[in-house]
Write a protein that holds these residues in place. Structure first.
Motif, PDB file in Angstrom:
ATOM      1  N   LEU A  62       0.866  -1.318  -0.009  1.00  0.00           N
ATOM      2  CA  LEU A  62       0.205   0.008   0.008  1.00  0.00           C
ATOM      3  C   LEU A  62       0.788   1.143   0.033  1.00  0.00           C
ATOM      4  N   PRO A  63       0.335   2.470  -0.299  1.00  0.00           N
ATOM      5  CA  PRO A  63       1.224   3.599  -0.212  1.00  0.00           C
ATOM      6  C   PRO A  63       1.416   3.681   1.393  1.00  0.00           C
ATOM      7  N   SER A  64       2.519   4.696   1.664  1.00  0.00           N
ATOM      8  CA  SER A  64       3.015   4.797   2.804  1.00  0.00           C
ATOM      9  C   SER A  64       2.144   5.072   3.918  1.00  0.00           C
ATOM     10  N   ASP A  65       2.333   4.602   5.247  1.00  0.00           N
ATOM     11  CA  ASP A  65       1.613   4.803   6.317  1.00  0.00           C
ATOM     12  C   ASP A  65       0.217   4.398   6.250  1.00  0.00           C
ATOM     13  N   PRO A  66      -0.188   3.205   5.959  1.00  0.00           N
ATOM     14  CA  PRO A  66      -1.495   2.846   6.119  1.00  0.00           C
ATOM     15  C   PRO A  66      -2.030   2.884   7.485  1.00  0.00           C
ATOM     16  N   GLU A  67      -3.155   3.546   7.734  1.00  0.00           N
ATOM     17  CA  GLU A  67      -3.645   3.584   9.249  1.00  0.00           C
ATOM     18  C   GLU A  67      -5.014   2.901   9.422  1.00  0.00           C
ATOM     19  N   VAL A  77     -15.798  -4.570  -1.195  1.00  0.00           N
ATOM     20  CA  VAL A  77     -14.648  -3.505  -1.447  1.00  0.00           C
ATOM     21  C   VAL A  77     -13.979  -3.181  -0.098  1.00  0.00           C
ATOM     22  N   VAL A  78     -12.764  -3.116  -0.119  1.00  0.00           N
ATOM     23  CA  VAL A  78     -12.052  -2.890   1.126  1.00  0.00           C
ATOM     24  C   VAL A  78     -11.457  -1.436   1.011  1.00  0.00           C
ATOM     25  N   VAL A  79     -11.444  -0.360   1.891  1.00  0.00           N
ATOM     26  CA  VAL A  79     -10.921   0.734   1.755  1.00  0.00           C
ATOM     27  C   VAL A  79      -9.754   0.925   2.878  1.00  0.00           C
ATOM     28  N   VAL A  80      -8.641   1.573   2.450  1.00  0.00           N
ATOM     29  CA  VAL A  80      -7.550   1.852   3.338  1.00  0.00           C
ATOM     30  C   VAL A  80      -7.298   3.102   3.202  1.00  0.00           C
ATOM     31  N   THR A  81      -6.922   3.912   4.477  1.00  0.00           N
ATOM     32  CA  THR A  81      -6.441   4.965   4.322  1.00  0.00           C
ATOM     33  C   THR A  81      -5.031   5.161   4.553  1.00  0.00           C
ATOM     34  N   SER A  82      -4.064   6.001   3.982  1.00  0.00           N
ATOM     35  CA  SER A  82      -2.730   6.168   3.937  1.00  0.00           C
ATOM     36  C   SER A  82      -2.493   7.747   4.424  1.00  0.00           C
ATOM     37  N   ALA A  83      -2.467   7.973   5.662  1.00  0.00           N
ATOM     38  CA  ALA A  83      -2.182   9.242   5.985  1.00  0.00           C
ATOM     39  C   ALA A  83      -0.900  10.037   5.451  1.00  0.00           C
ATOM     40  N   ALA A  84       0.168   9.470   5.421  1.00  0.00           N
ATOM     41  CA  ALA A  84       1.476  10.273   5.094  1.00  0.00           C
ATOM     42  C   ALA A  84       1.305  10.422   3.405  1.00  0.00           C
ATOM     43  N   ALA A  85       0.999   9.345   2.681  1.00  0.00           N
ATOM     44  CA  ALA A  85       1.025   9.285   1.521  1.00  0.00           C
ATOM     45  C   ALA A  85      -0.270  10.606   0.961  1.00  0.00           C
ATOM     46  N   GLY A  86      -1.387  10.731   1.873  1.00  0.00           N
ATOM     47  CA  GLY A  86      -2.440  11.392   1.461  1.00  0.00           C
ATOM     48  C   GLY A  86      -3.328  10.900   0.340  1.00  0.00           C
TER      49      GLY A  86
END
Length: 184
Positions: A62-67, A77-86
């Motif tokens: 995933l993009p950096s820093d998945p939270e 569908v699965v949704v993941v936020t990655s804060a550092a990557a925006g």
């Protein structure tokens, strides 16, 4: 004179035969494994963990820093936020794979699936917004300014609202009408 003795015998009827039954065997399906989805922030991955064994069944980059992660069973569908990557990543399939990465966030934090599925709501601490993503179309339908440090989010199904906390220890809550889930 009275006749003493046994009463004349009643005719005895045999019990009817049982109804015809046939045992039908149905093939057993393999049980669907129960799995948990876990963000591994320092590895920049989403882990798929079999339960109850705890065995890691998959690792998805995933993009950096998945939270935060949320799954919509109705949409698959699965949704993941990655804060550092925006960025916010949408995943689908078996095995899970990234199908869309949505950028333009400052620091996406919490993701919640709307009641009944269909939409994901994402808070953005840095921009002070809530963004709505149409899961079927894989696109943003609206972004609503709610105030600095938009953080936690939950739905009130009965009254068709979403509550957004401004900050981790919020002194202010924002109420969004979700009568139109795609455009609160």
């Amino acid at each position: 004179s009275a006749h003493h003795g046994s009463a004349p015998p009643h005719p005895v009827r045999p019990d009817p035969p049982p109804p015809y039954t046939q045992r039908v065997s149905t093939p057993r399906r393999a049980a669907t494994p129960v799995q948990a989805l876990v963000t591994a922030e320092t590895e920049n991955r989403l882990l798929v963990v079999d339960l109850p064994s705890g065995r890691v069944a998959g690792r998805i980059s995933l993009p950096s820093d998945p939270e935060d992660v949320a799954a919509s069973p109705s949409d698959g569908v699965v949704v993941v936020t990655s804060a550092a990557a925006g960025q916010v990543t949408l995943l689908e399939g078996t095995p899970l794979r990234a199908v869309k990465i949505i950028g333009g966030f400052g620091a996406p934090h919490i993701v919640e699936i709307a009641p009944g599925g269909g939409y994901a709501y994402v808070t953005d601490d840095a921009h002070g917004t809530v963004t709505v993503i149409d899961l079927a179309e894989r696109r943003v339908t609206s972004t609503i300014p709610v105030g600095a440090s938009a953080h936690h989010l939950c739905f009130d199904v009965k009254d068709q609202n979403a509550w957004v906390a401004l900050g981790e220890s919020a002194r202010m809550l924002v109420l969004l009408s979700t009568q139109d889930l795609g455009h609160p």
